[in-house]
Design a protein around this motif. Structure first.
Motif, mmCIF file in Angstrom:
data_model
loop_
_atom_site.group_PDB
_atom_site.id
_atom_site.type_symbol
_atom_site.label_atom_id
_atom_site.label_comp_id
_atom_site.label_asym_id
_atom_site.label_seq_id
_atom_site.Cartn_x
_atom_site.Cartn_y
_atom_site.Cartn_z
ATOM 1 N N SER A 82 0.828 -1.195 0.000
ATOM 2 C CA SER A 82 0.000 0.000 0.000
ATOM 3 C C SER A 82 0.875 1.263 0.000
ATOM 4 C CB SER A 82 -0.903 -0.050 1.237
ATOM 5 O OG SER A 82 -1.528 1.164 1.426
ATOM 6 N N ARG A 83 1.908 1.233 0.798
ATOM 7 C CA ARG A 83 2.773 2.422 0.885
ATOM 8 C C ARG A 83 3.593 2.633 -0.384
ATOM 9 N NH1 ARG A 83 4.695 3.723 7.038
ATOM 10 N NH2 ARG A 83 2.592 4.122 7.779
ATOM 11 N N HIS A 86 1.407 4.315 -2.773
ATOM 12 C CA HIS A 86 1.204 5.712 -2.376
ATOM 13 C C HIS A 86 2.450 6.548 -2.685
ATOM 14 C CE1 HIS A 86 -0.409 9.102 -0.246
ATOM 15 N NE2 HIS A 86 0.585 9.109 0.618
ATOM 16 N N ARG A 90 2.896 9.685 -5.211
ATOM 17 C CA ARG A 90 3.386 10.960 -4.687
ATOM 18 C C ARG A 90 4.605 11.443 -5.490
ATOM 19 N NH1 ARG A 90 3.430 11.456 1.814
ATOM 20 N NH2 ARG A 90 5.521 10.589 1.682
ATOM 21 N N PHE A 93 3.577 12.490 -9.032
ATOM 22 C CA PHE A 93 2.875 13.758 -8.992
ATOM 23 C C PHE A 93 3.862 14.927 -8.871
ATOM 24 C CE2 PHE A 93 0.005 16.954 -7.239
ATOM 25 C CZ PHE A 93 -1.108 16.762 -8.030
ATOM 26 N N ARG A 94 4.811 14.745 -7.999
ATOM 27 C CA ARG A 94 5.811 15.812 -7.799
ATOM 28 C C ARG A 94 6.648 16.014 -9.061
ATOM 29 N NH1 ARG A 94 6.194 17.940 -2.896
ATOM 30 N NH2 ARG A 94 5.412 16.772 -1.102
ATOM 31 N N PHE A 97 4.612 17.634 -12.085
ATOM 32 C CA PHE A 97 4.363 19.076 -12.013
ATOM 33 C C PHE A 97 5.594 19.848 -11.529
ATOM 34 C CE2 PHE A 97 0.193 17.102 -11.787
ATOM 35 C CZ PHE A 97 -0.469 17.797 -12.788
ATOM 36 N N SER A 98 6.737 19.157 -11.558
ATOM 37 C CA SER A 98 8.004 19.795 -11.146
ATOM 38 C C SER A 98 7.917 20.428 -9.763
ATOM 39 C CB SER A 98 8.446 20.848 -12.162
ATOM 40 O OG SER A 98 8.544 20.273 -13.414
ATOM 41 N N VAL A 99 7.132 19.813 -8.884
ATOM 42 C CA VAL A 99 7.077 20.299 -7.499
ATOM 43 C C VAL A 99 7.911 19.324 -6.680
ATOM 44 C CG1 VAL A 99 5.577 21.049 -5.622
ATOM 45 C CG2 VAL A 99 4.719 21.019 -7.955
ATOM 46 N N TRP A 198 3.157 7.307 10.042
ATOM 47 C CA TRP A 198 3.883 6.954 8.821
ATOM 48 C C TRP A 198 5.307 6.477 9.158
ATOM 49 C CZ3 TRP A 198 2.774 6.345 3.724
ATOM 50 C CH2 TRP A 198 3.864 6.212 2.849
#
Lengths: 625, 89
Positions: A82-83, A86, A90, A93-94, A97-99, A198
């Motif tokens: 699961s982790r 996730h 994560r 996604f980062r 969008f270059s975040v 976490w």
């Protein structure tokens, strides 16, 4: 036949007065689950001896047992899956969008670790869950423990299982280690860490244990925390208990917090979150007096060695209570048969402080008043533990015993007819030359010598007070007596050159007949060591309290070298050369001194020296890196 | 729709925090599923309620908190796409 029970007058008298409501004495993870902790048995023994109802709980042992339960390991597999999913989302996604942010690198490293486990051809959780019961049985079996072909793979399997359980939390767990590198040792970070499900592998289990602790209806709760590896779990537990029992006095003691109490006193939030008081230094008498003060409604900060956010008591109780008058160790409440060892090896203390007390690098004796038990009192305590609990193995945790005290003790043990086995720390000083041959007949299996460095120059700077060549004579005498010589060495002393480090490595490799095994570490600057008081002399400057509230060591600028990378290289060089020189020995795979001691008692020094690992065991065993 | 870089980053971070909250709830569900087997009969009903509450919360986070962020992001992307297309042609 067992020896007669010692005369009761050799142990301190039990007062008749008692207080209602138990003192709940908790030992949090992480520590070795192979034997009970000294802090727990010593504090518990003293409190009970003074008539205080006390309940001991070794939550470290419980933690290991629950983490290693097959169903928990399978839960960890699902958690890992699961982790990983996730973390993957994560990270994607980062990146998309270059975040990138500060967490991307850590998340990616964590994901790689989890993916490596998930992509293994054989499901490692399934394999661990299948094997843990047999591995634990092996460690607890008086038969199989002594078969290296079973023991070594069992130790390896348990460490692998523990790592599988720790992986989803991005932590590292083993039988002898716990590390959570994501949290700095500050009060602020600990505030976050103790409620971070976490990254905190203890939180879930501790929440589950809480109702049982509350049900004890304690009059006071005390946590014994002696090591770095206990900080996260200890503070997590403290916070949960404090929330659940806000009106009950909660105190933290043990070797660790005493060293940082002065800094924590300036942090009221530490006391708001985690405890009502800290006990500094020798805890037995302070805990006892604190428990009484709490019951009687007196301010805790008036008790000697007790620190609260409001103030602190005197440094020493008045009158001072000698070691002789402390209660004997008490193992009641502890499930001795469940520790991960065929027989308990019980830590015991004959003296406090260090009779030498001048070593420049050391502060382990800081805040400790030099004191010792009389030999008859000590032997009576050994005898009591043997009679009541069948304990046959002891580890003396004294900083060091003088040659005379060790000789007296050996003579008294022999005279008592007590059939026990033990090991202890010692200094390579010539006083031991005449003593050593008397030790094995009294049960001594091994001496742990502070060898430190083979370089005469470094040895002089360490102010160990032993002669570079004379100590070899002491080691020879020890070998002649049939004792196993264990050497503590370390690398990275300020100004240590590569040649001097190699001298130490050669000192080990060329003398495997005198230094039968070793444990190596890396130099750290203790806050209270003589070097920290006089840094210029050793080429050190910019001493900083670590920038962390809970660090017992100082950070510093080392103008003489070596740097961190060089020290690591020396450590690796040491392992490489020594593995070869010692011939891939069994002792390296036994993991800890207690296991080695049990093997020495069973097989003798000579056989253990000659015992190499089989090629299969070599593949499995993880050596010191 | 206009958005500065820092507003955009803030929105992303908010979205990620919501996914973290959902993940924690999923982990709590997993715990109930793995360790709930030992529950006594009277605890079963309570556990089922607890389980349902967590599922509802995951759904609420998705519908009420995450979707609006995604809508904002979609609107932003839609508003900048023609400019990008024009730039590339």
């Amino acid at each position: 036949m067992l020896p007669p029970v010692p005369s009761p007058d050799l142990l301190p008298a039990v007062p008749s007065a008692g207080l209602s409501g138990p003192v709940l004495l908790l030992f949090p993870p992480q520590w070795t689950p192979q034997n009970p902790s000294f802090g727990l048995t010593s504090l518990g023994g003293h409190l009970r001896h003074k008539g205080l109802k006390t309940h001991l709980m070794d939550l470290n042992l419980r933690f290991y047992e629950e983490v290693l339960a097959p169903e928990h390991l399978l839960y960890c597999r699902e958690l890992t899956r699961s982790r990983a999913e996730h973390l993957r989302n994560r990270c994607k996604f980062r990146l998309m969008f270059s975040v990138e942010g500060k967490h991307l690198e850590r998340d990616a490293a964590h994901l790689l670790r989890l993916d490596e486990l998930l992509e293994r051809p054989e499901d490692p959780w399934e394999a661990a869950a299948r094997g843990v019961e047999e591995a634990l049985n092996c460690l607890r079996s008086r038969e199989h423990f002594y078969e290296p072909a079973r023991l070594v793979p069992s130790l390896v399997l348990l460490d692998e299982a523990l790592d599988l359980a720790a992986a989803p939390y991005d932590t590292h767990l083993a039988l002898n280690d716990f590390r959570a590198t994501r949290y700095p040792l500050t009060v602020e970070a600990m505030e976050a860490a103790t409620e971070d499900s976490w990254g905190n592998p203890f939180l879930g289990l501790m929440k589950k244990w809480l109702p049982e602790l509350v049900a004890c209806k304690p009059s006071m709760v005390a946590l014994s925390i002696s090591s770095f590896s206990q900080i996260l779990a200890g503070l997590t537990l403290a916070r949960l208990v404090k929330q659940a029992l806000p009106d009950i006095h909660l105190t933290l003691g043990g070797n660790f917090f005493g060293r940082v109490a002065d800094r924590l006193q300036k942090k009221p939030e530490f006391f708001e979150l985690f405890c009502d008081s800290l006990v500094v230094g020798e805890g037995e008498v302070a805990f006892e007096q604190l428990a009484r003060a709490v019951r009687e409604g007196r301010p805790p900060e008036q008790v000697a060695r007790v620190v609260t956010a409001r103030g602190r008591g005197p440094l020493q109780p008045d009158p001072a209570v000698p070691l002789e008058e402390l209660g004997p160790l008490d193992l009641a409440d502890l499930p001795l048969e469940r520790y991960f060892s065929p027989e308990p090896v019980i830590c015991i203390q004959a003296s406090r402080g260090c009779y030498w007390g001048l070593c420049s690098f050391c502060d382990s004796y800081w805040g400790v008043k030099l004191d010792k038990k009389s030999t008859p009192r000590l032997v009576a305590e050994l005898q009591r533990l043997n009679e009541l609990y069948g304990v046959r193995h002891f580890e003396f945790i004294d900083e060091c015993l003088t040659p005379k005290d060790m000789a007296d003790m050996a003579r008294a043990i022999q005279k008592s007819g007590l059939a026990i086995h033990w090991f202890a720390n010692a200094r390579t000083e010539k006083g031991f030359l005449k003593v050593l041959r008397h030790l094995p007949p009294a049960g001594c299996s091994m001496l742990l010598w502070g060898f430190e460095s083979a370089s005469p120059r470094i040895l002089k700077l360490l102010a160990k007070g032993v002669h570079p060549s004379e100590r070899w004579r002491v080691l020879q005498a020890s070998v002649a007596a049939g004792i196993w010589n264990f050497a503590y060495v370390f690398f990275g002393f300020p100004g240590e050159t590569r040649e001097e480090a190699e001298e130490t490595i050669q000192g080990l490799c060329n003398n495997t007949d005198l230094l039968h095994s070793y444990g190596r570490s890396i130099y750290t600057l203790g806050r209270h060591s003589p070097m920290a008081q006089n840094p210029d002399k050793y080429g050190l400057s910019d001493l900083v309290e670590g920038g962390t509230d809970l660090s017992v060591n100082l950070t510093y600028t080392n103008h003489l070298g070596p740097d961190h990378e060089e020290v690591q290289q020396r450590v690796e060089l040491c392992t490489r050369h020594c593995r070869q020189a010692y011939g891939d020995p069994l002792w390296m795979a036994l993991r800890n001194r207690e296991n080695l001691h049990l093997y020495l008692v069973r097989y003798g020094t000579q056989q253990i020296r000659e015992w190499s690992l089989s090629p299969r065991q070599l593949q499995q065993a993880s050596f010191q890196k | 729709m206009k958005m500065t870089r820092s507003e955009l980053v803030e929105l992303f971070e908010e979205f990620l925090q919501l996914t973290d909250r959902q993940q924690l709830l999923r982990e709590e569900l997993l715990q109930l599923q793995m360790f709930g087997k030992r529950a006594t009969e009277e605890r079963v009903a309570a556990q089922m309620e607890e389980q349902q509450a967590k599922l509802d919360e995951i759904e609420r986070i998705r519908m009420q908190l995450m979707l609006p962020i995604l809508e904002k992001l979609a609107a932003f992307i839609a508003s900048v796409r023609p400019t990008s297309a024009a730039a590339s042609s």
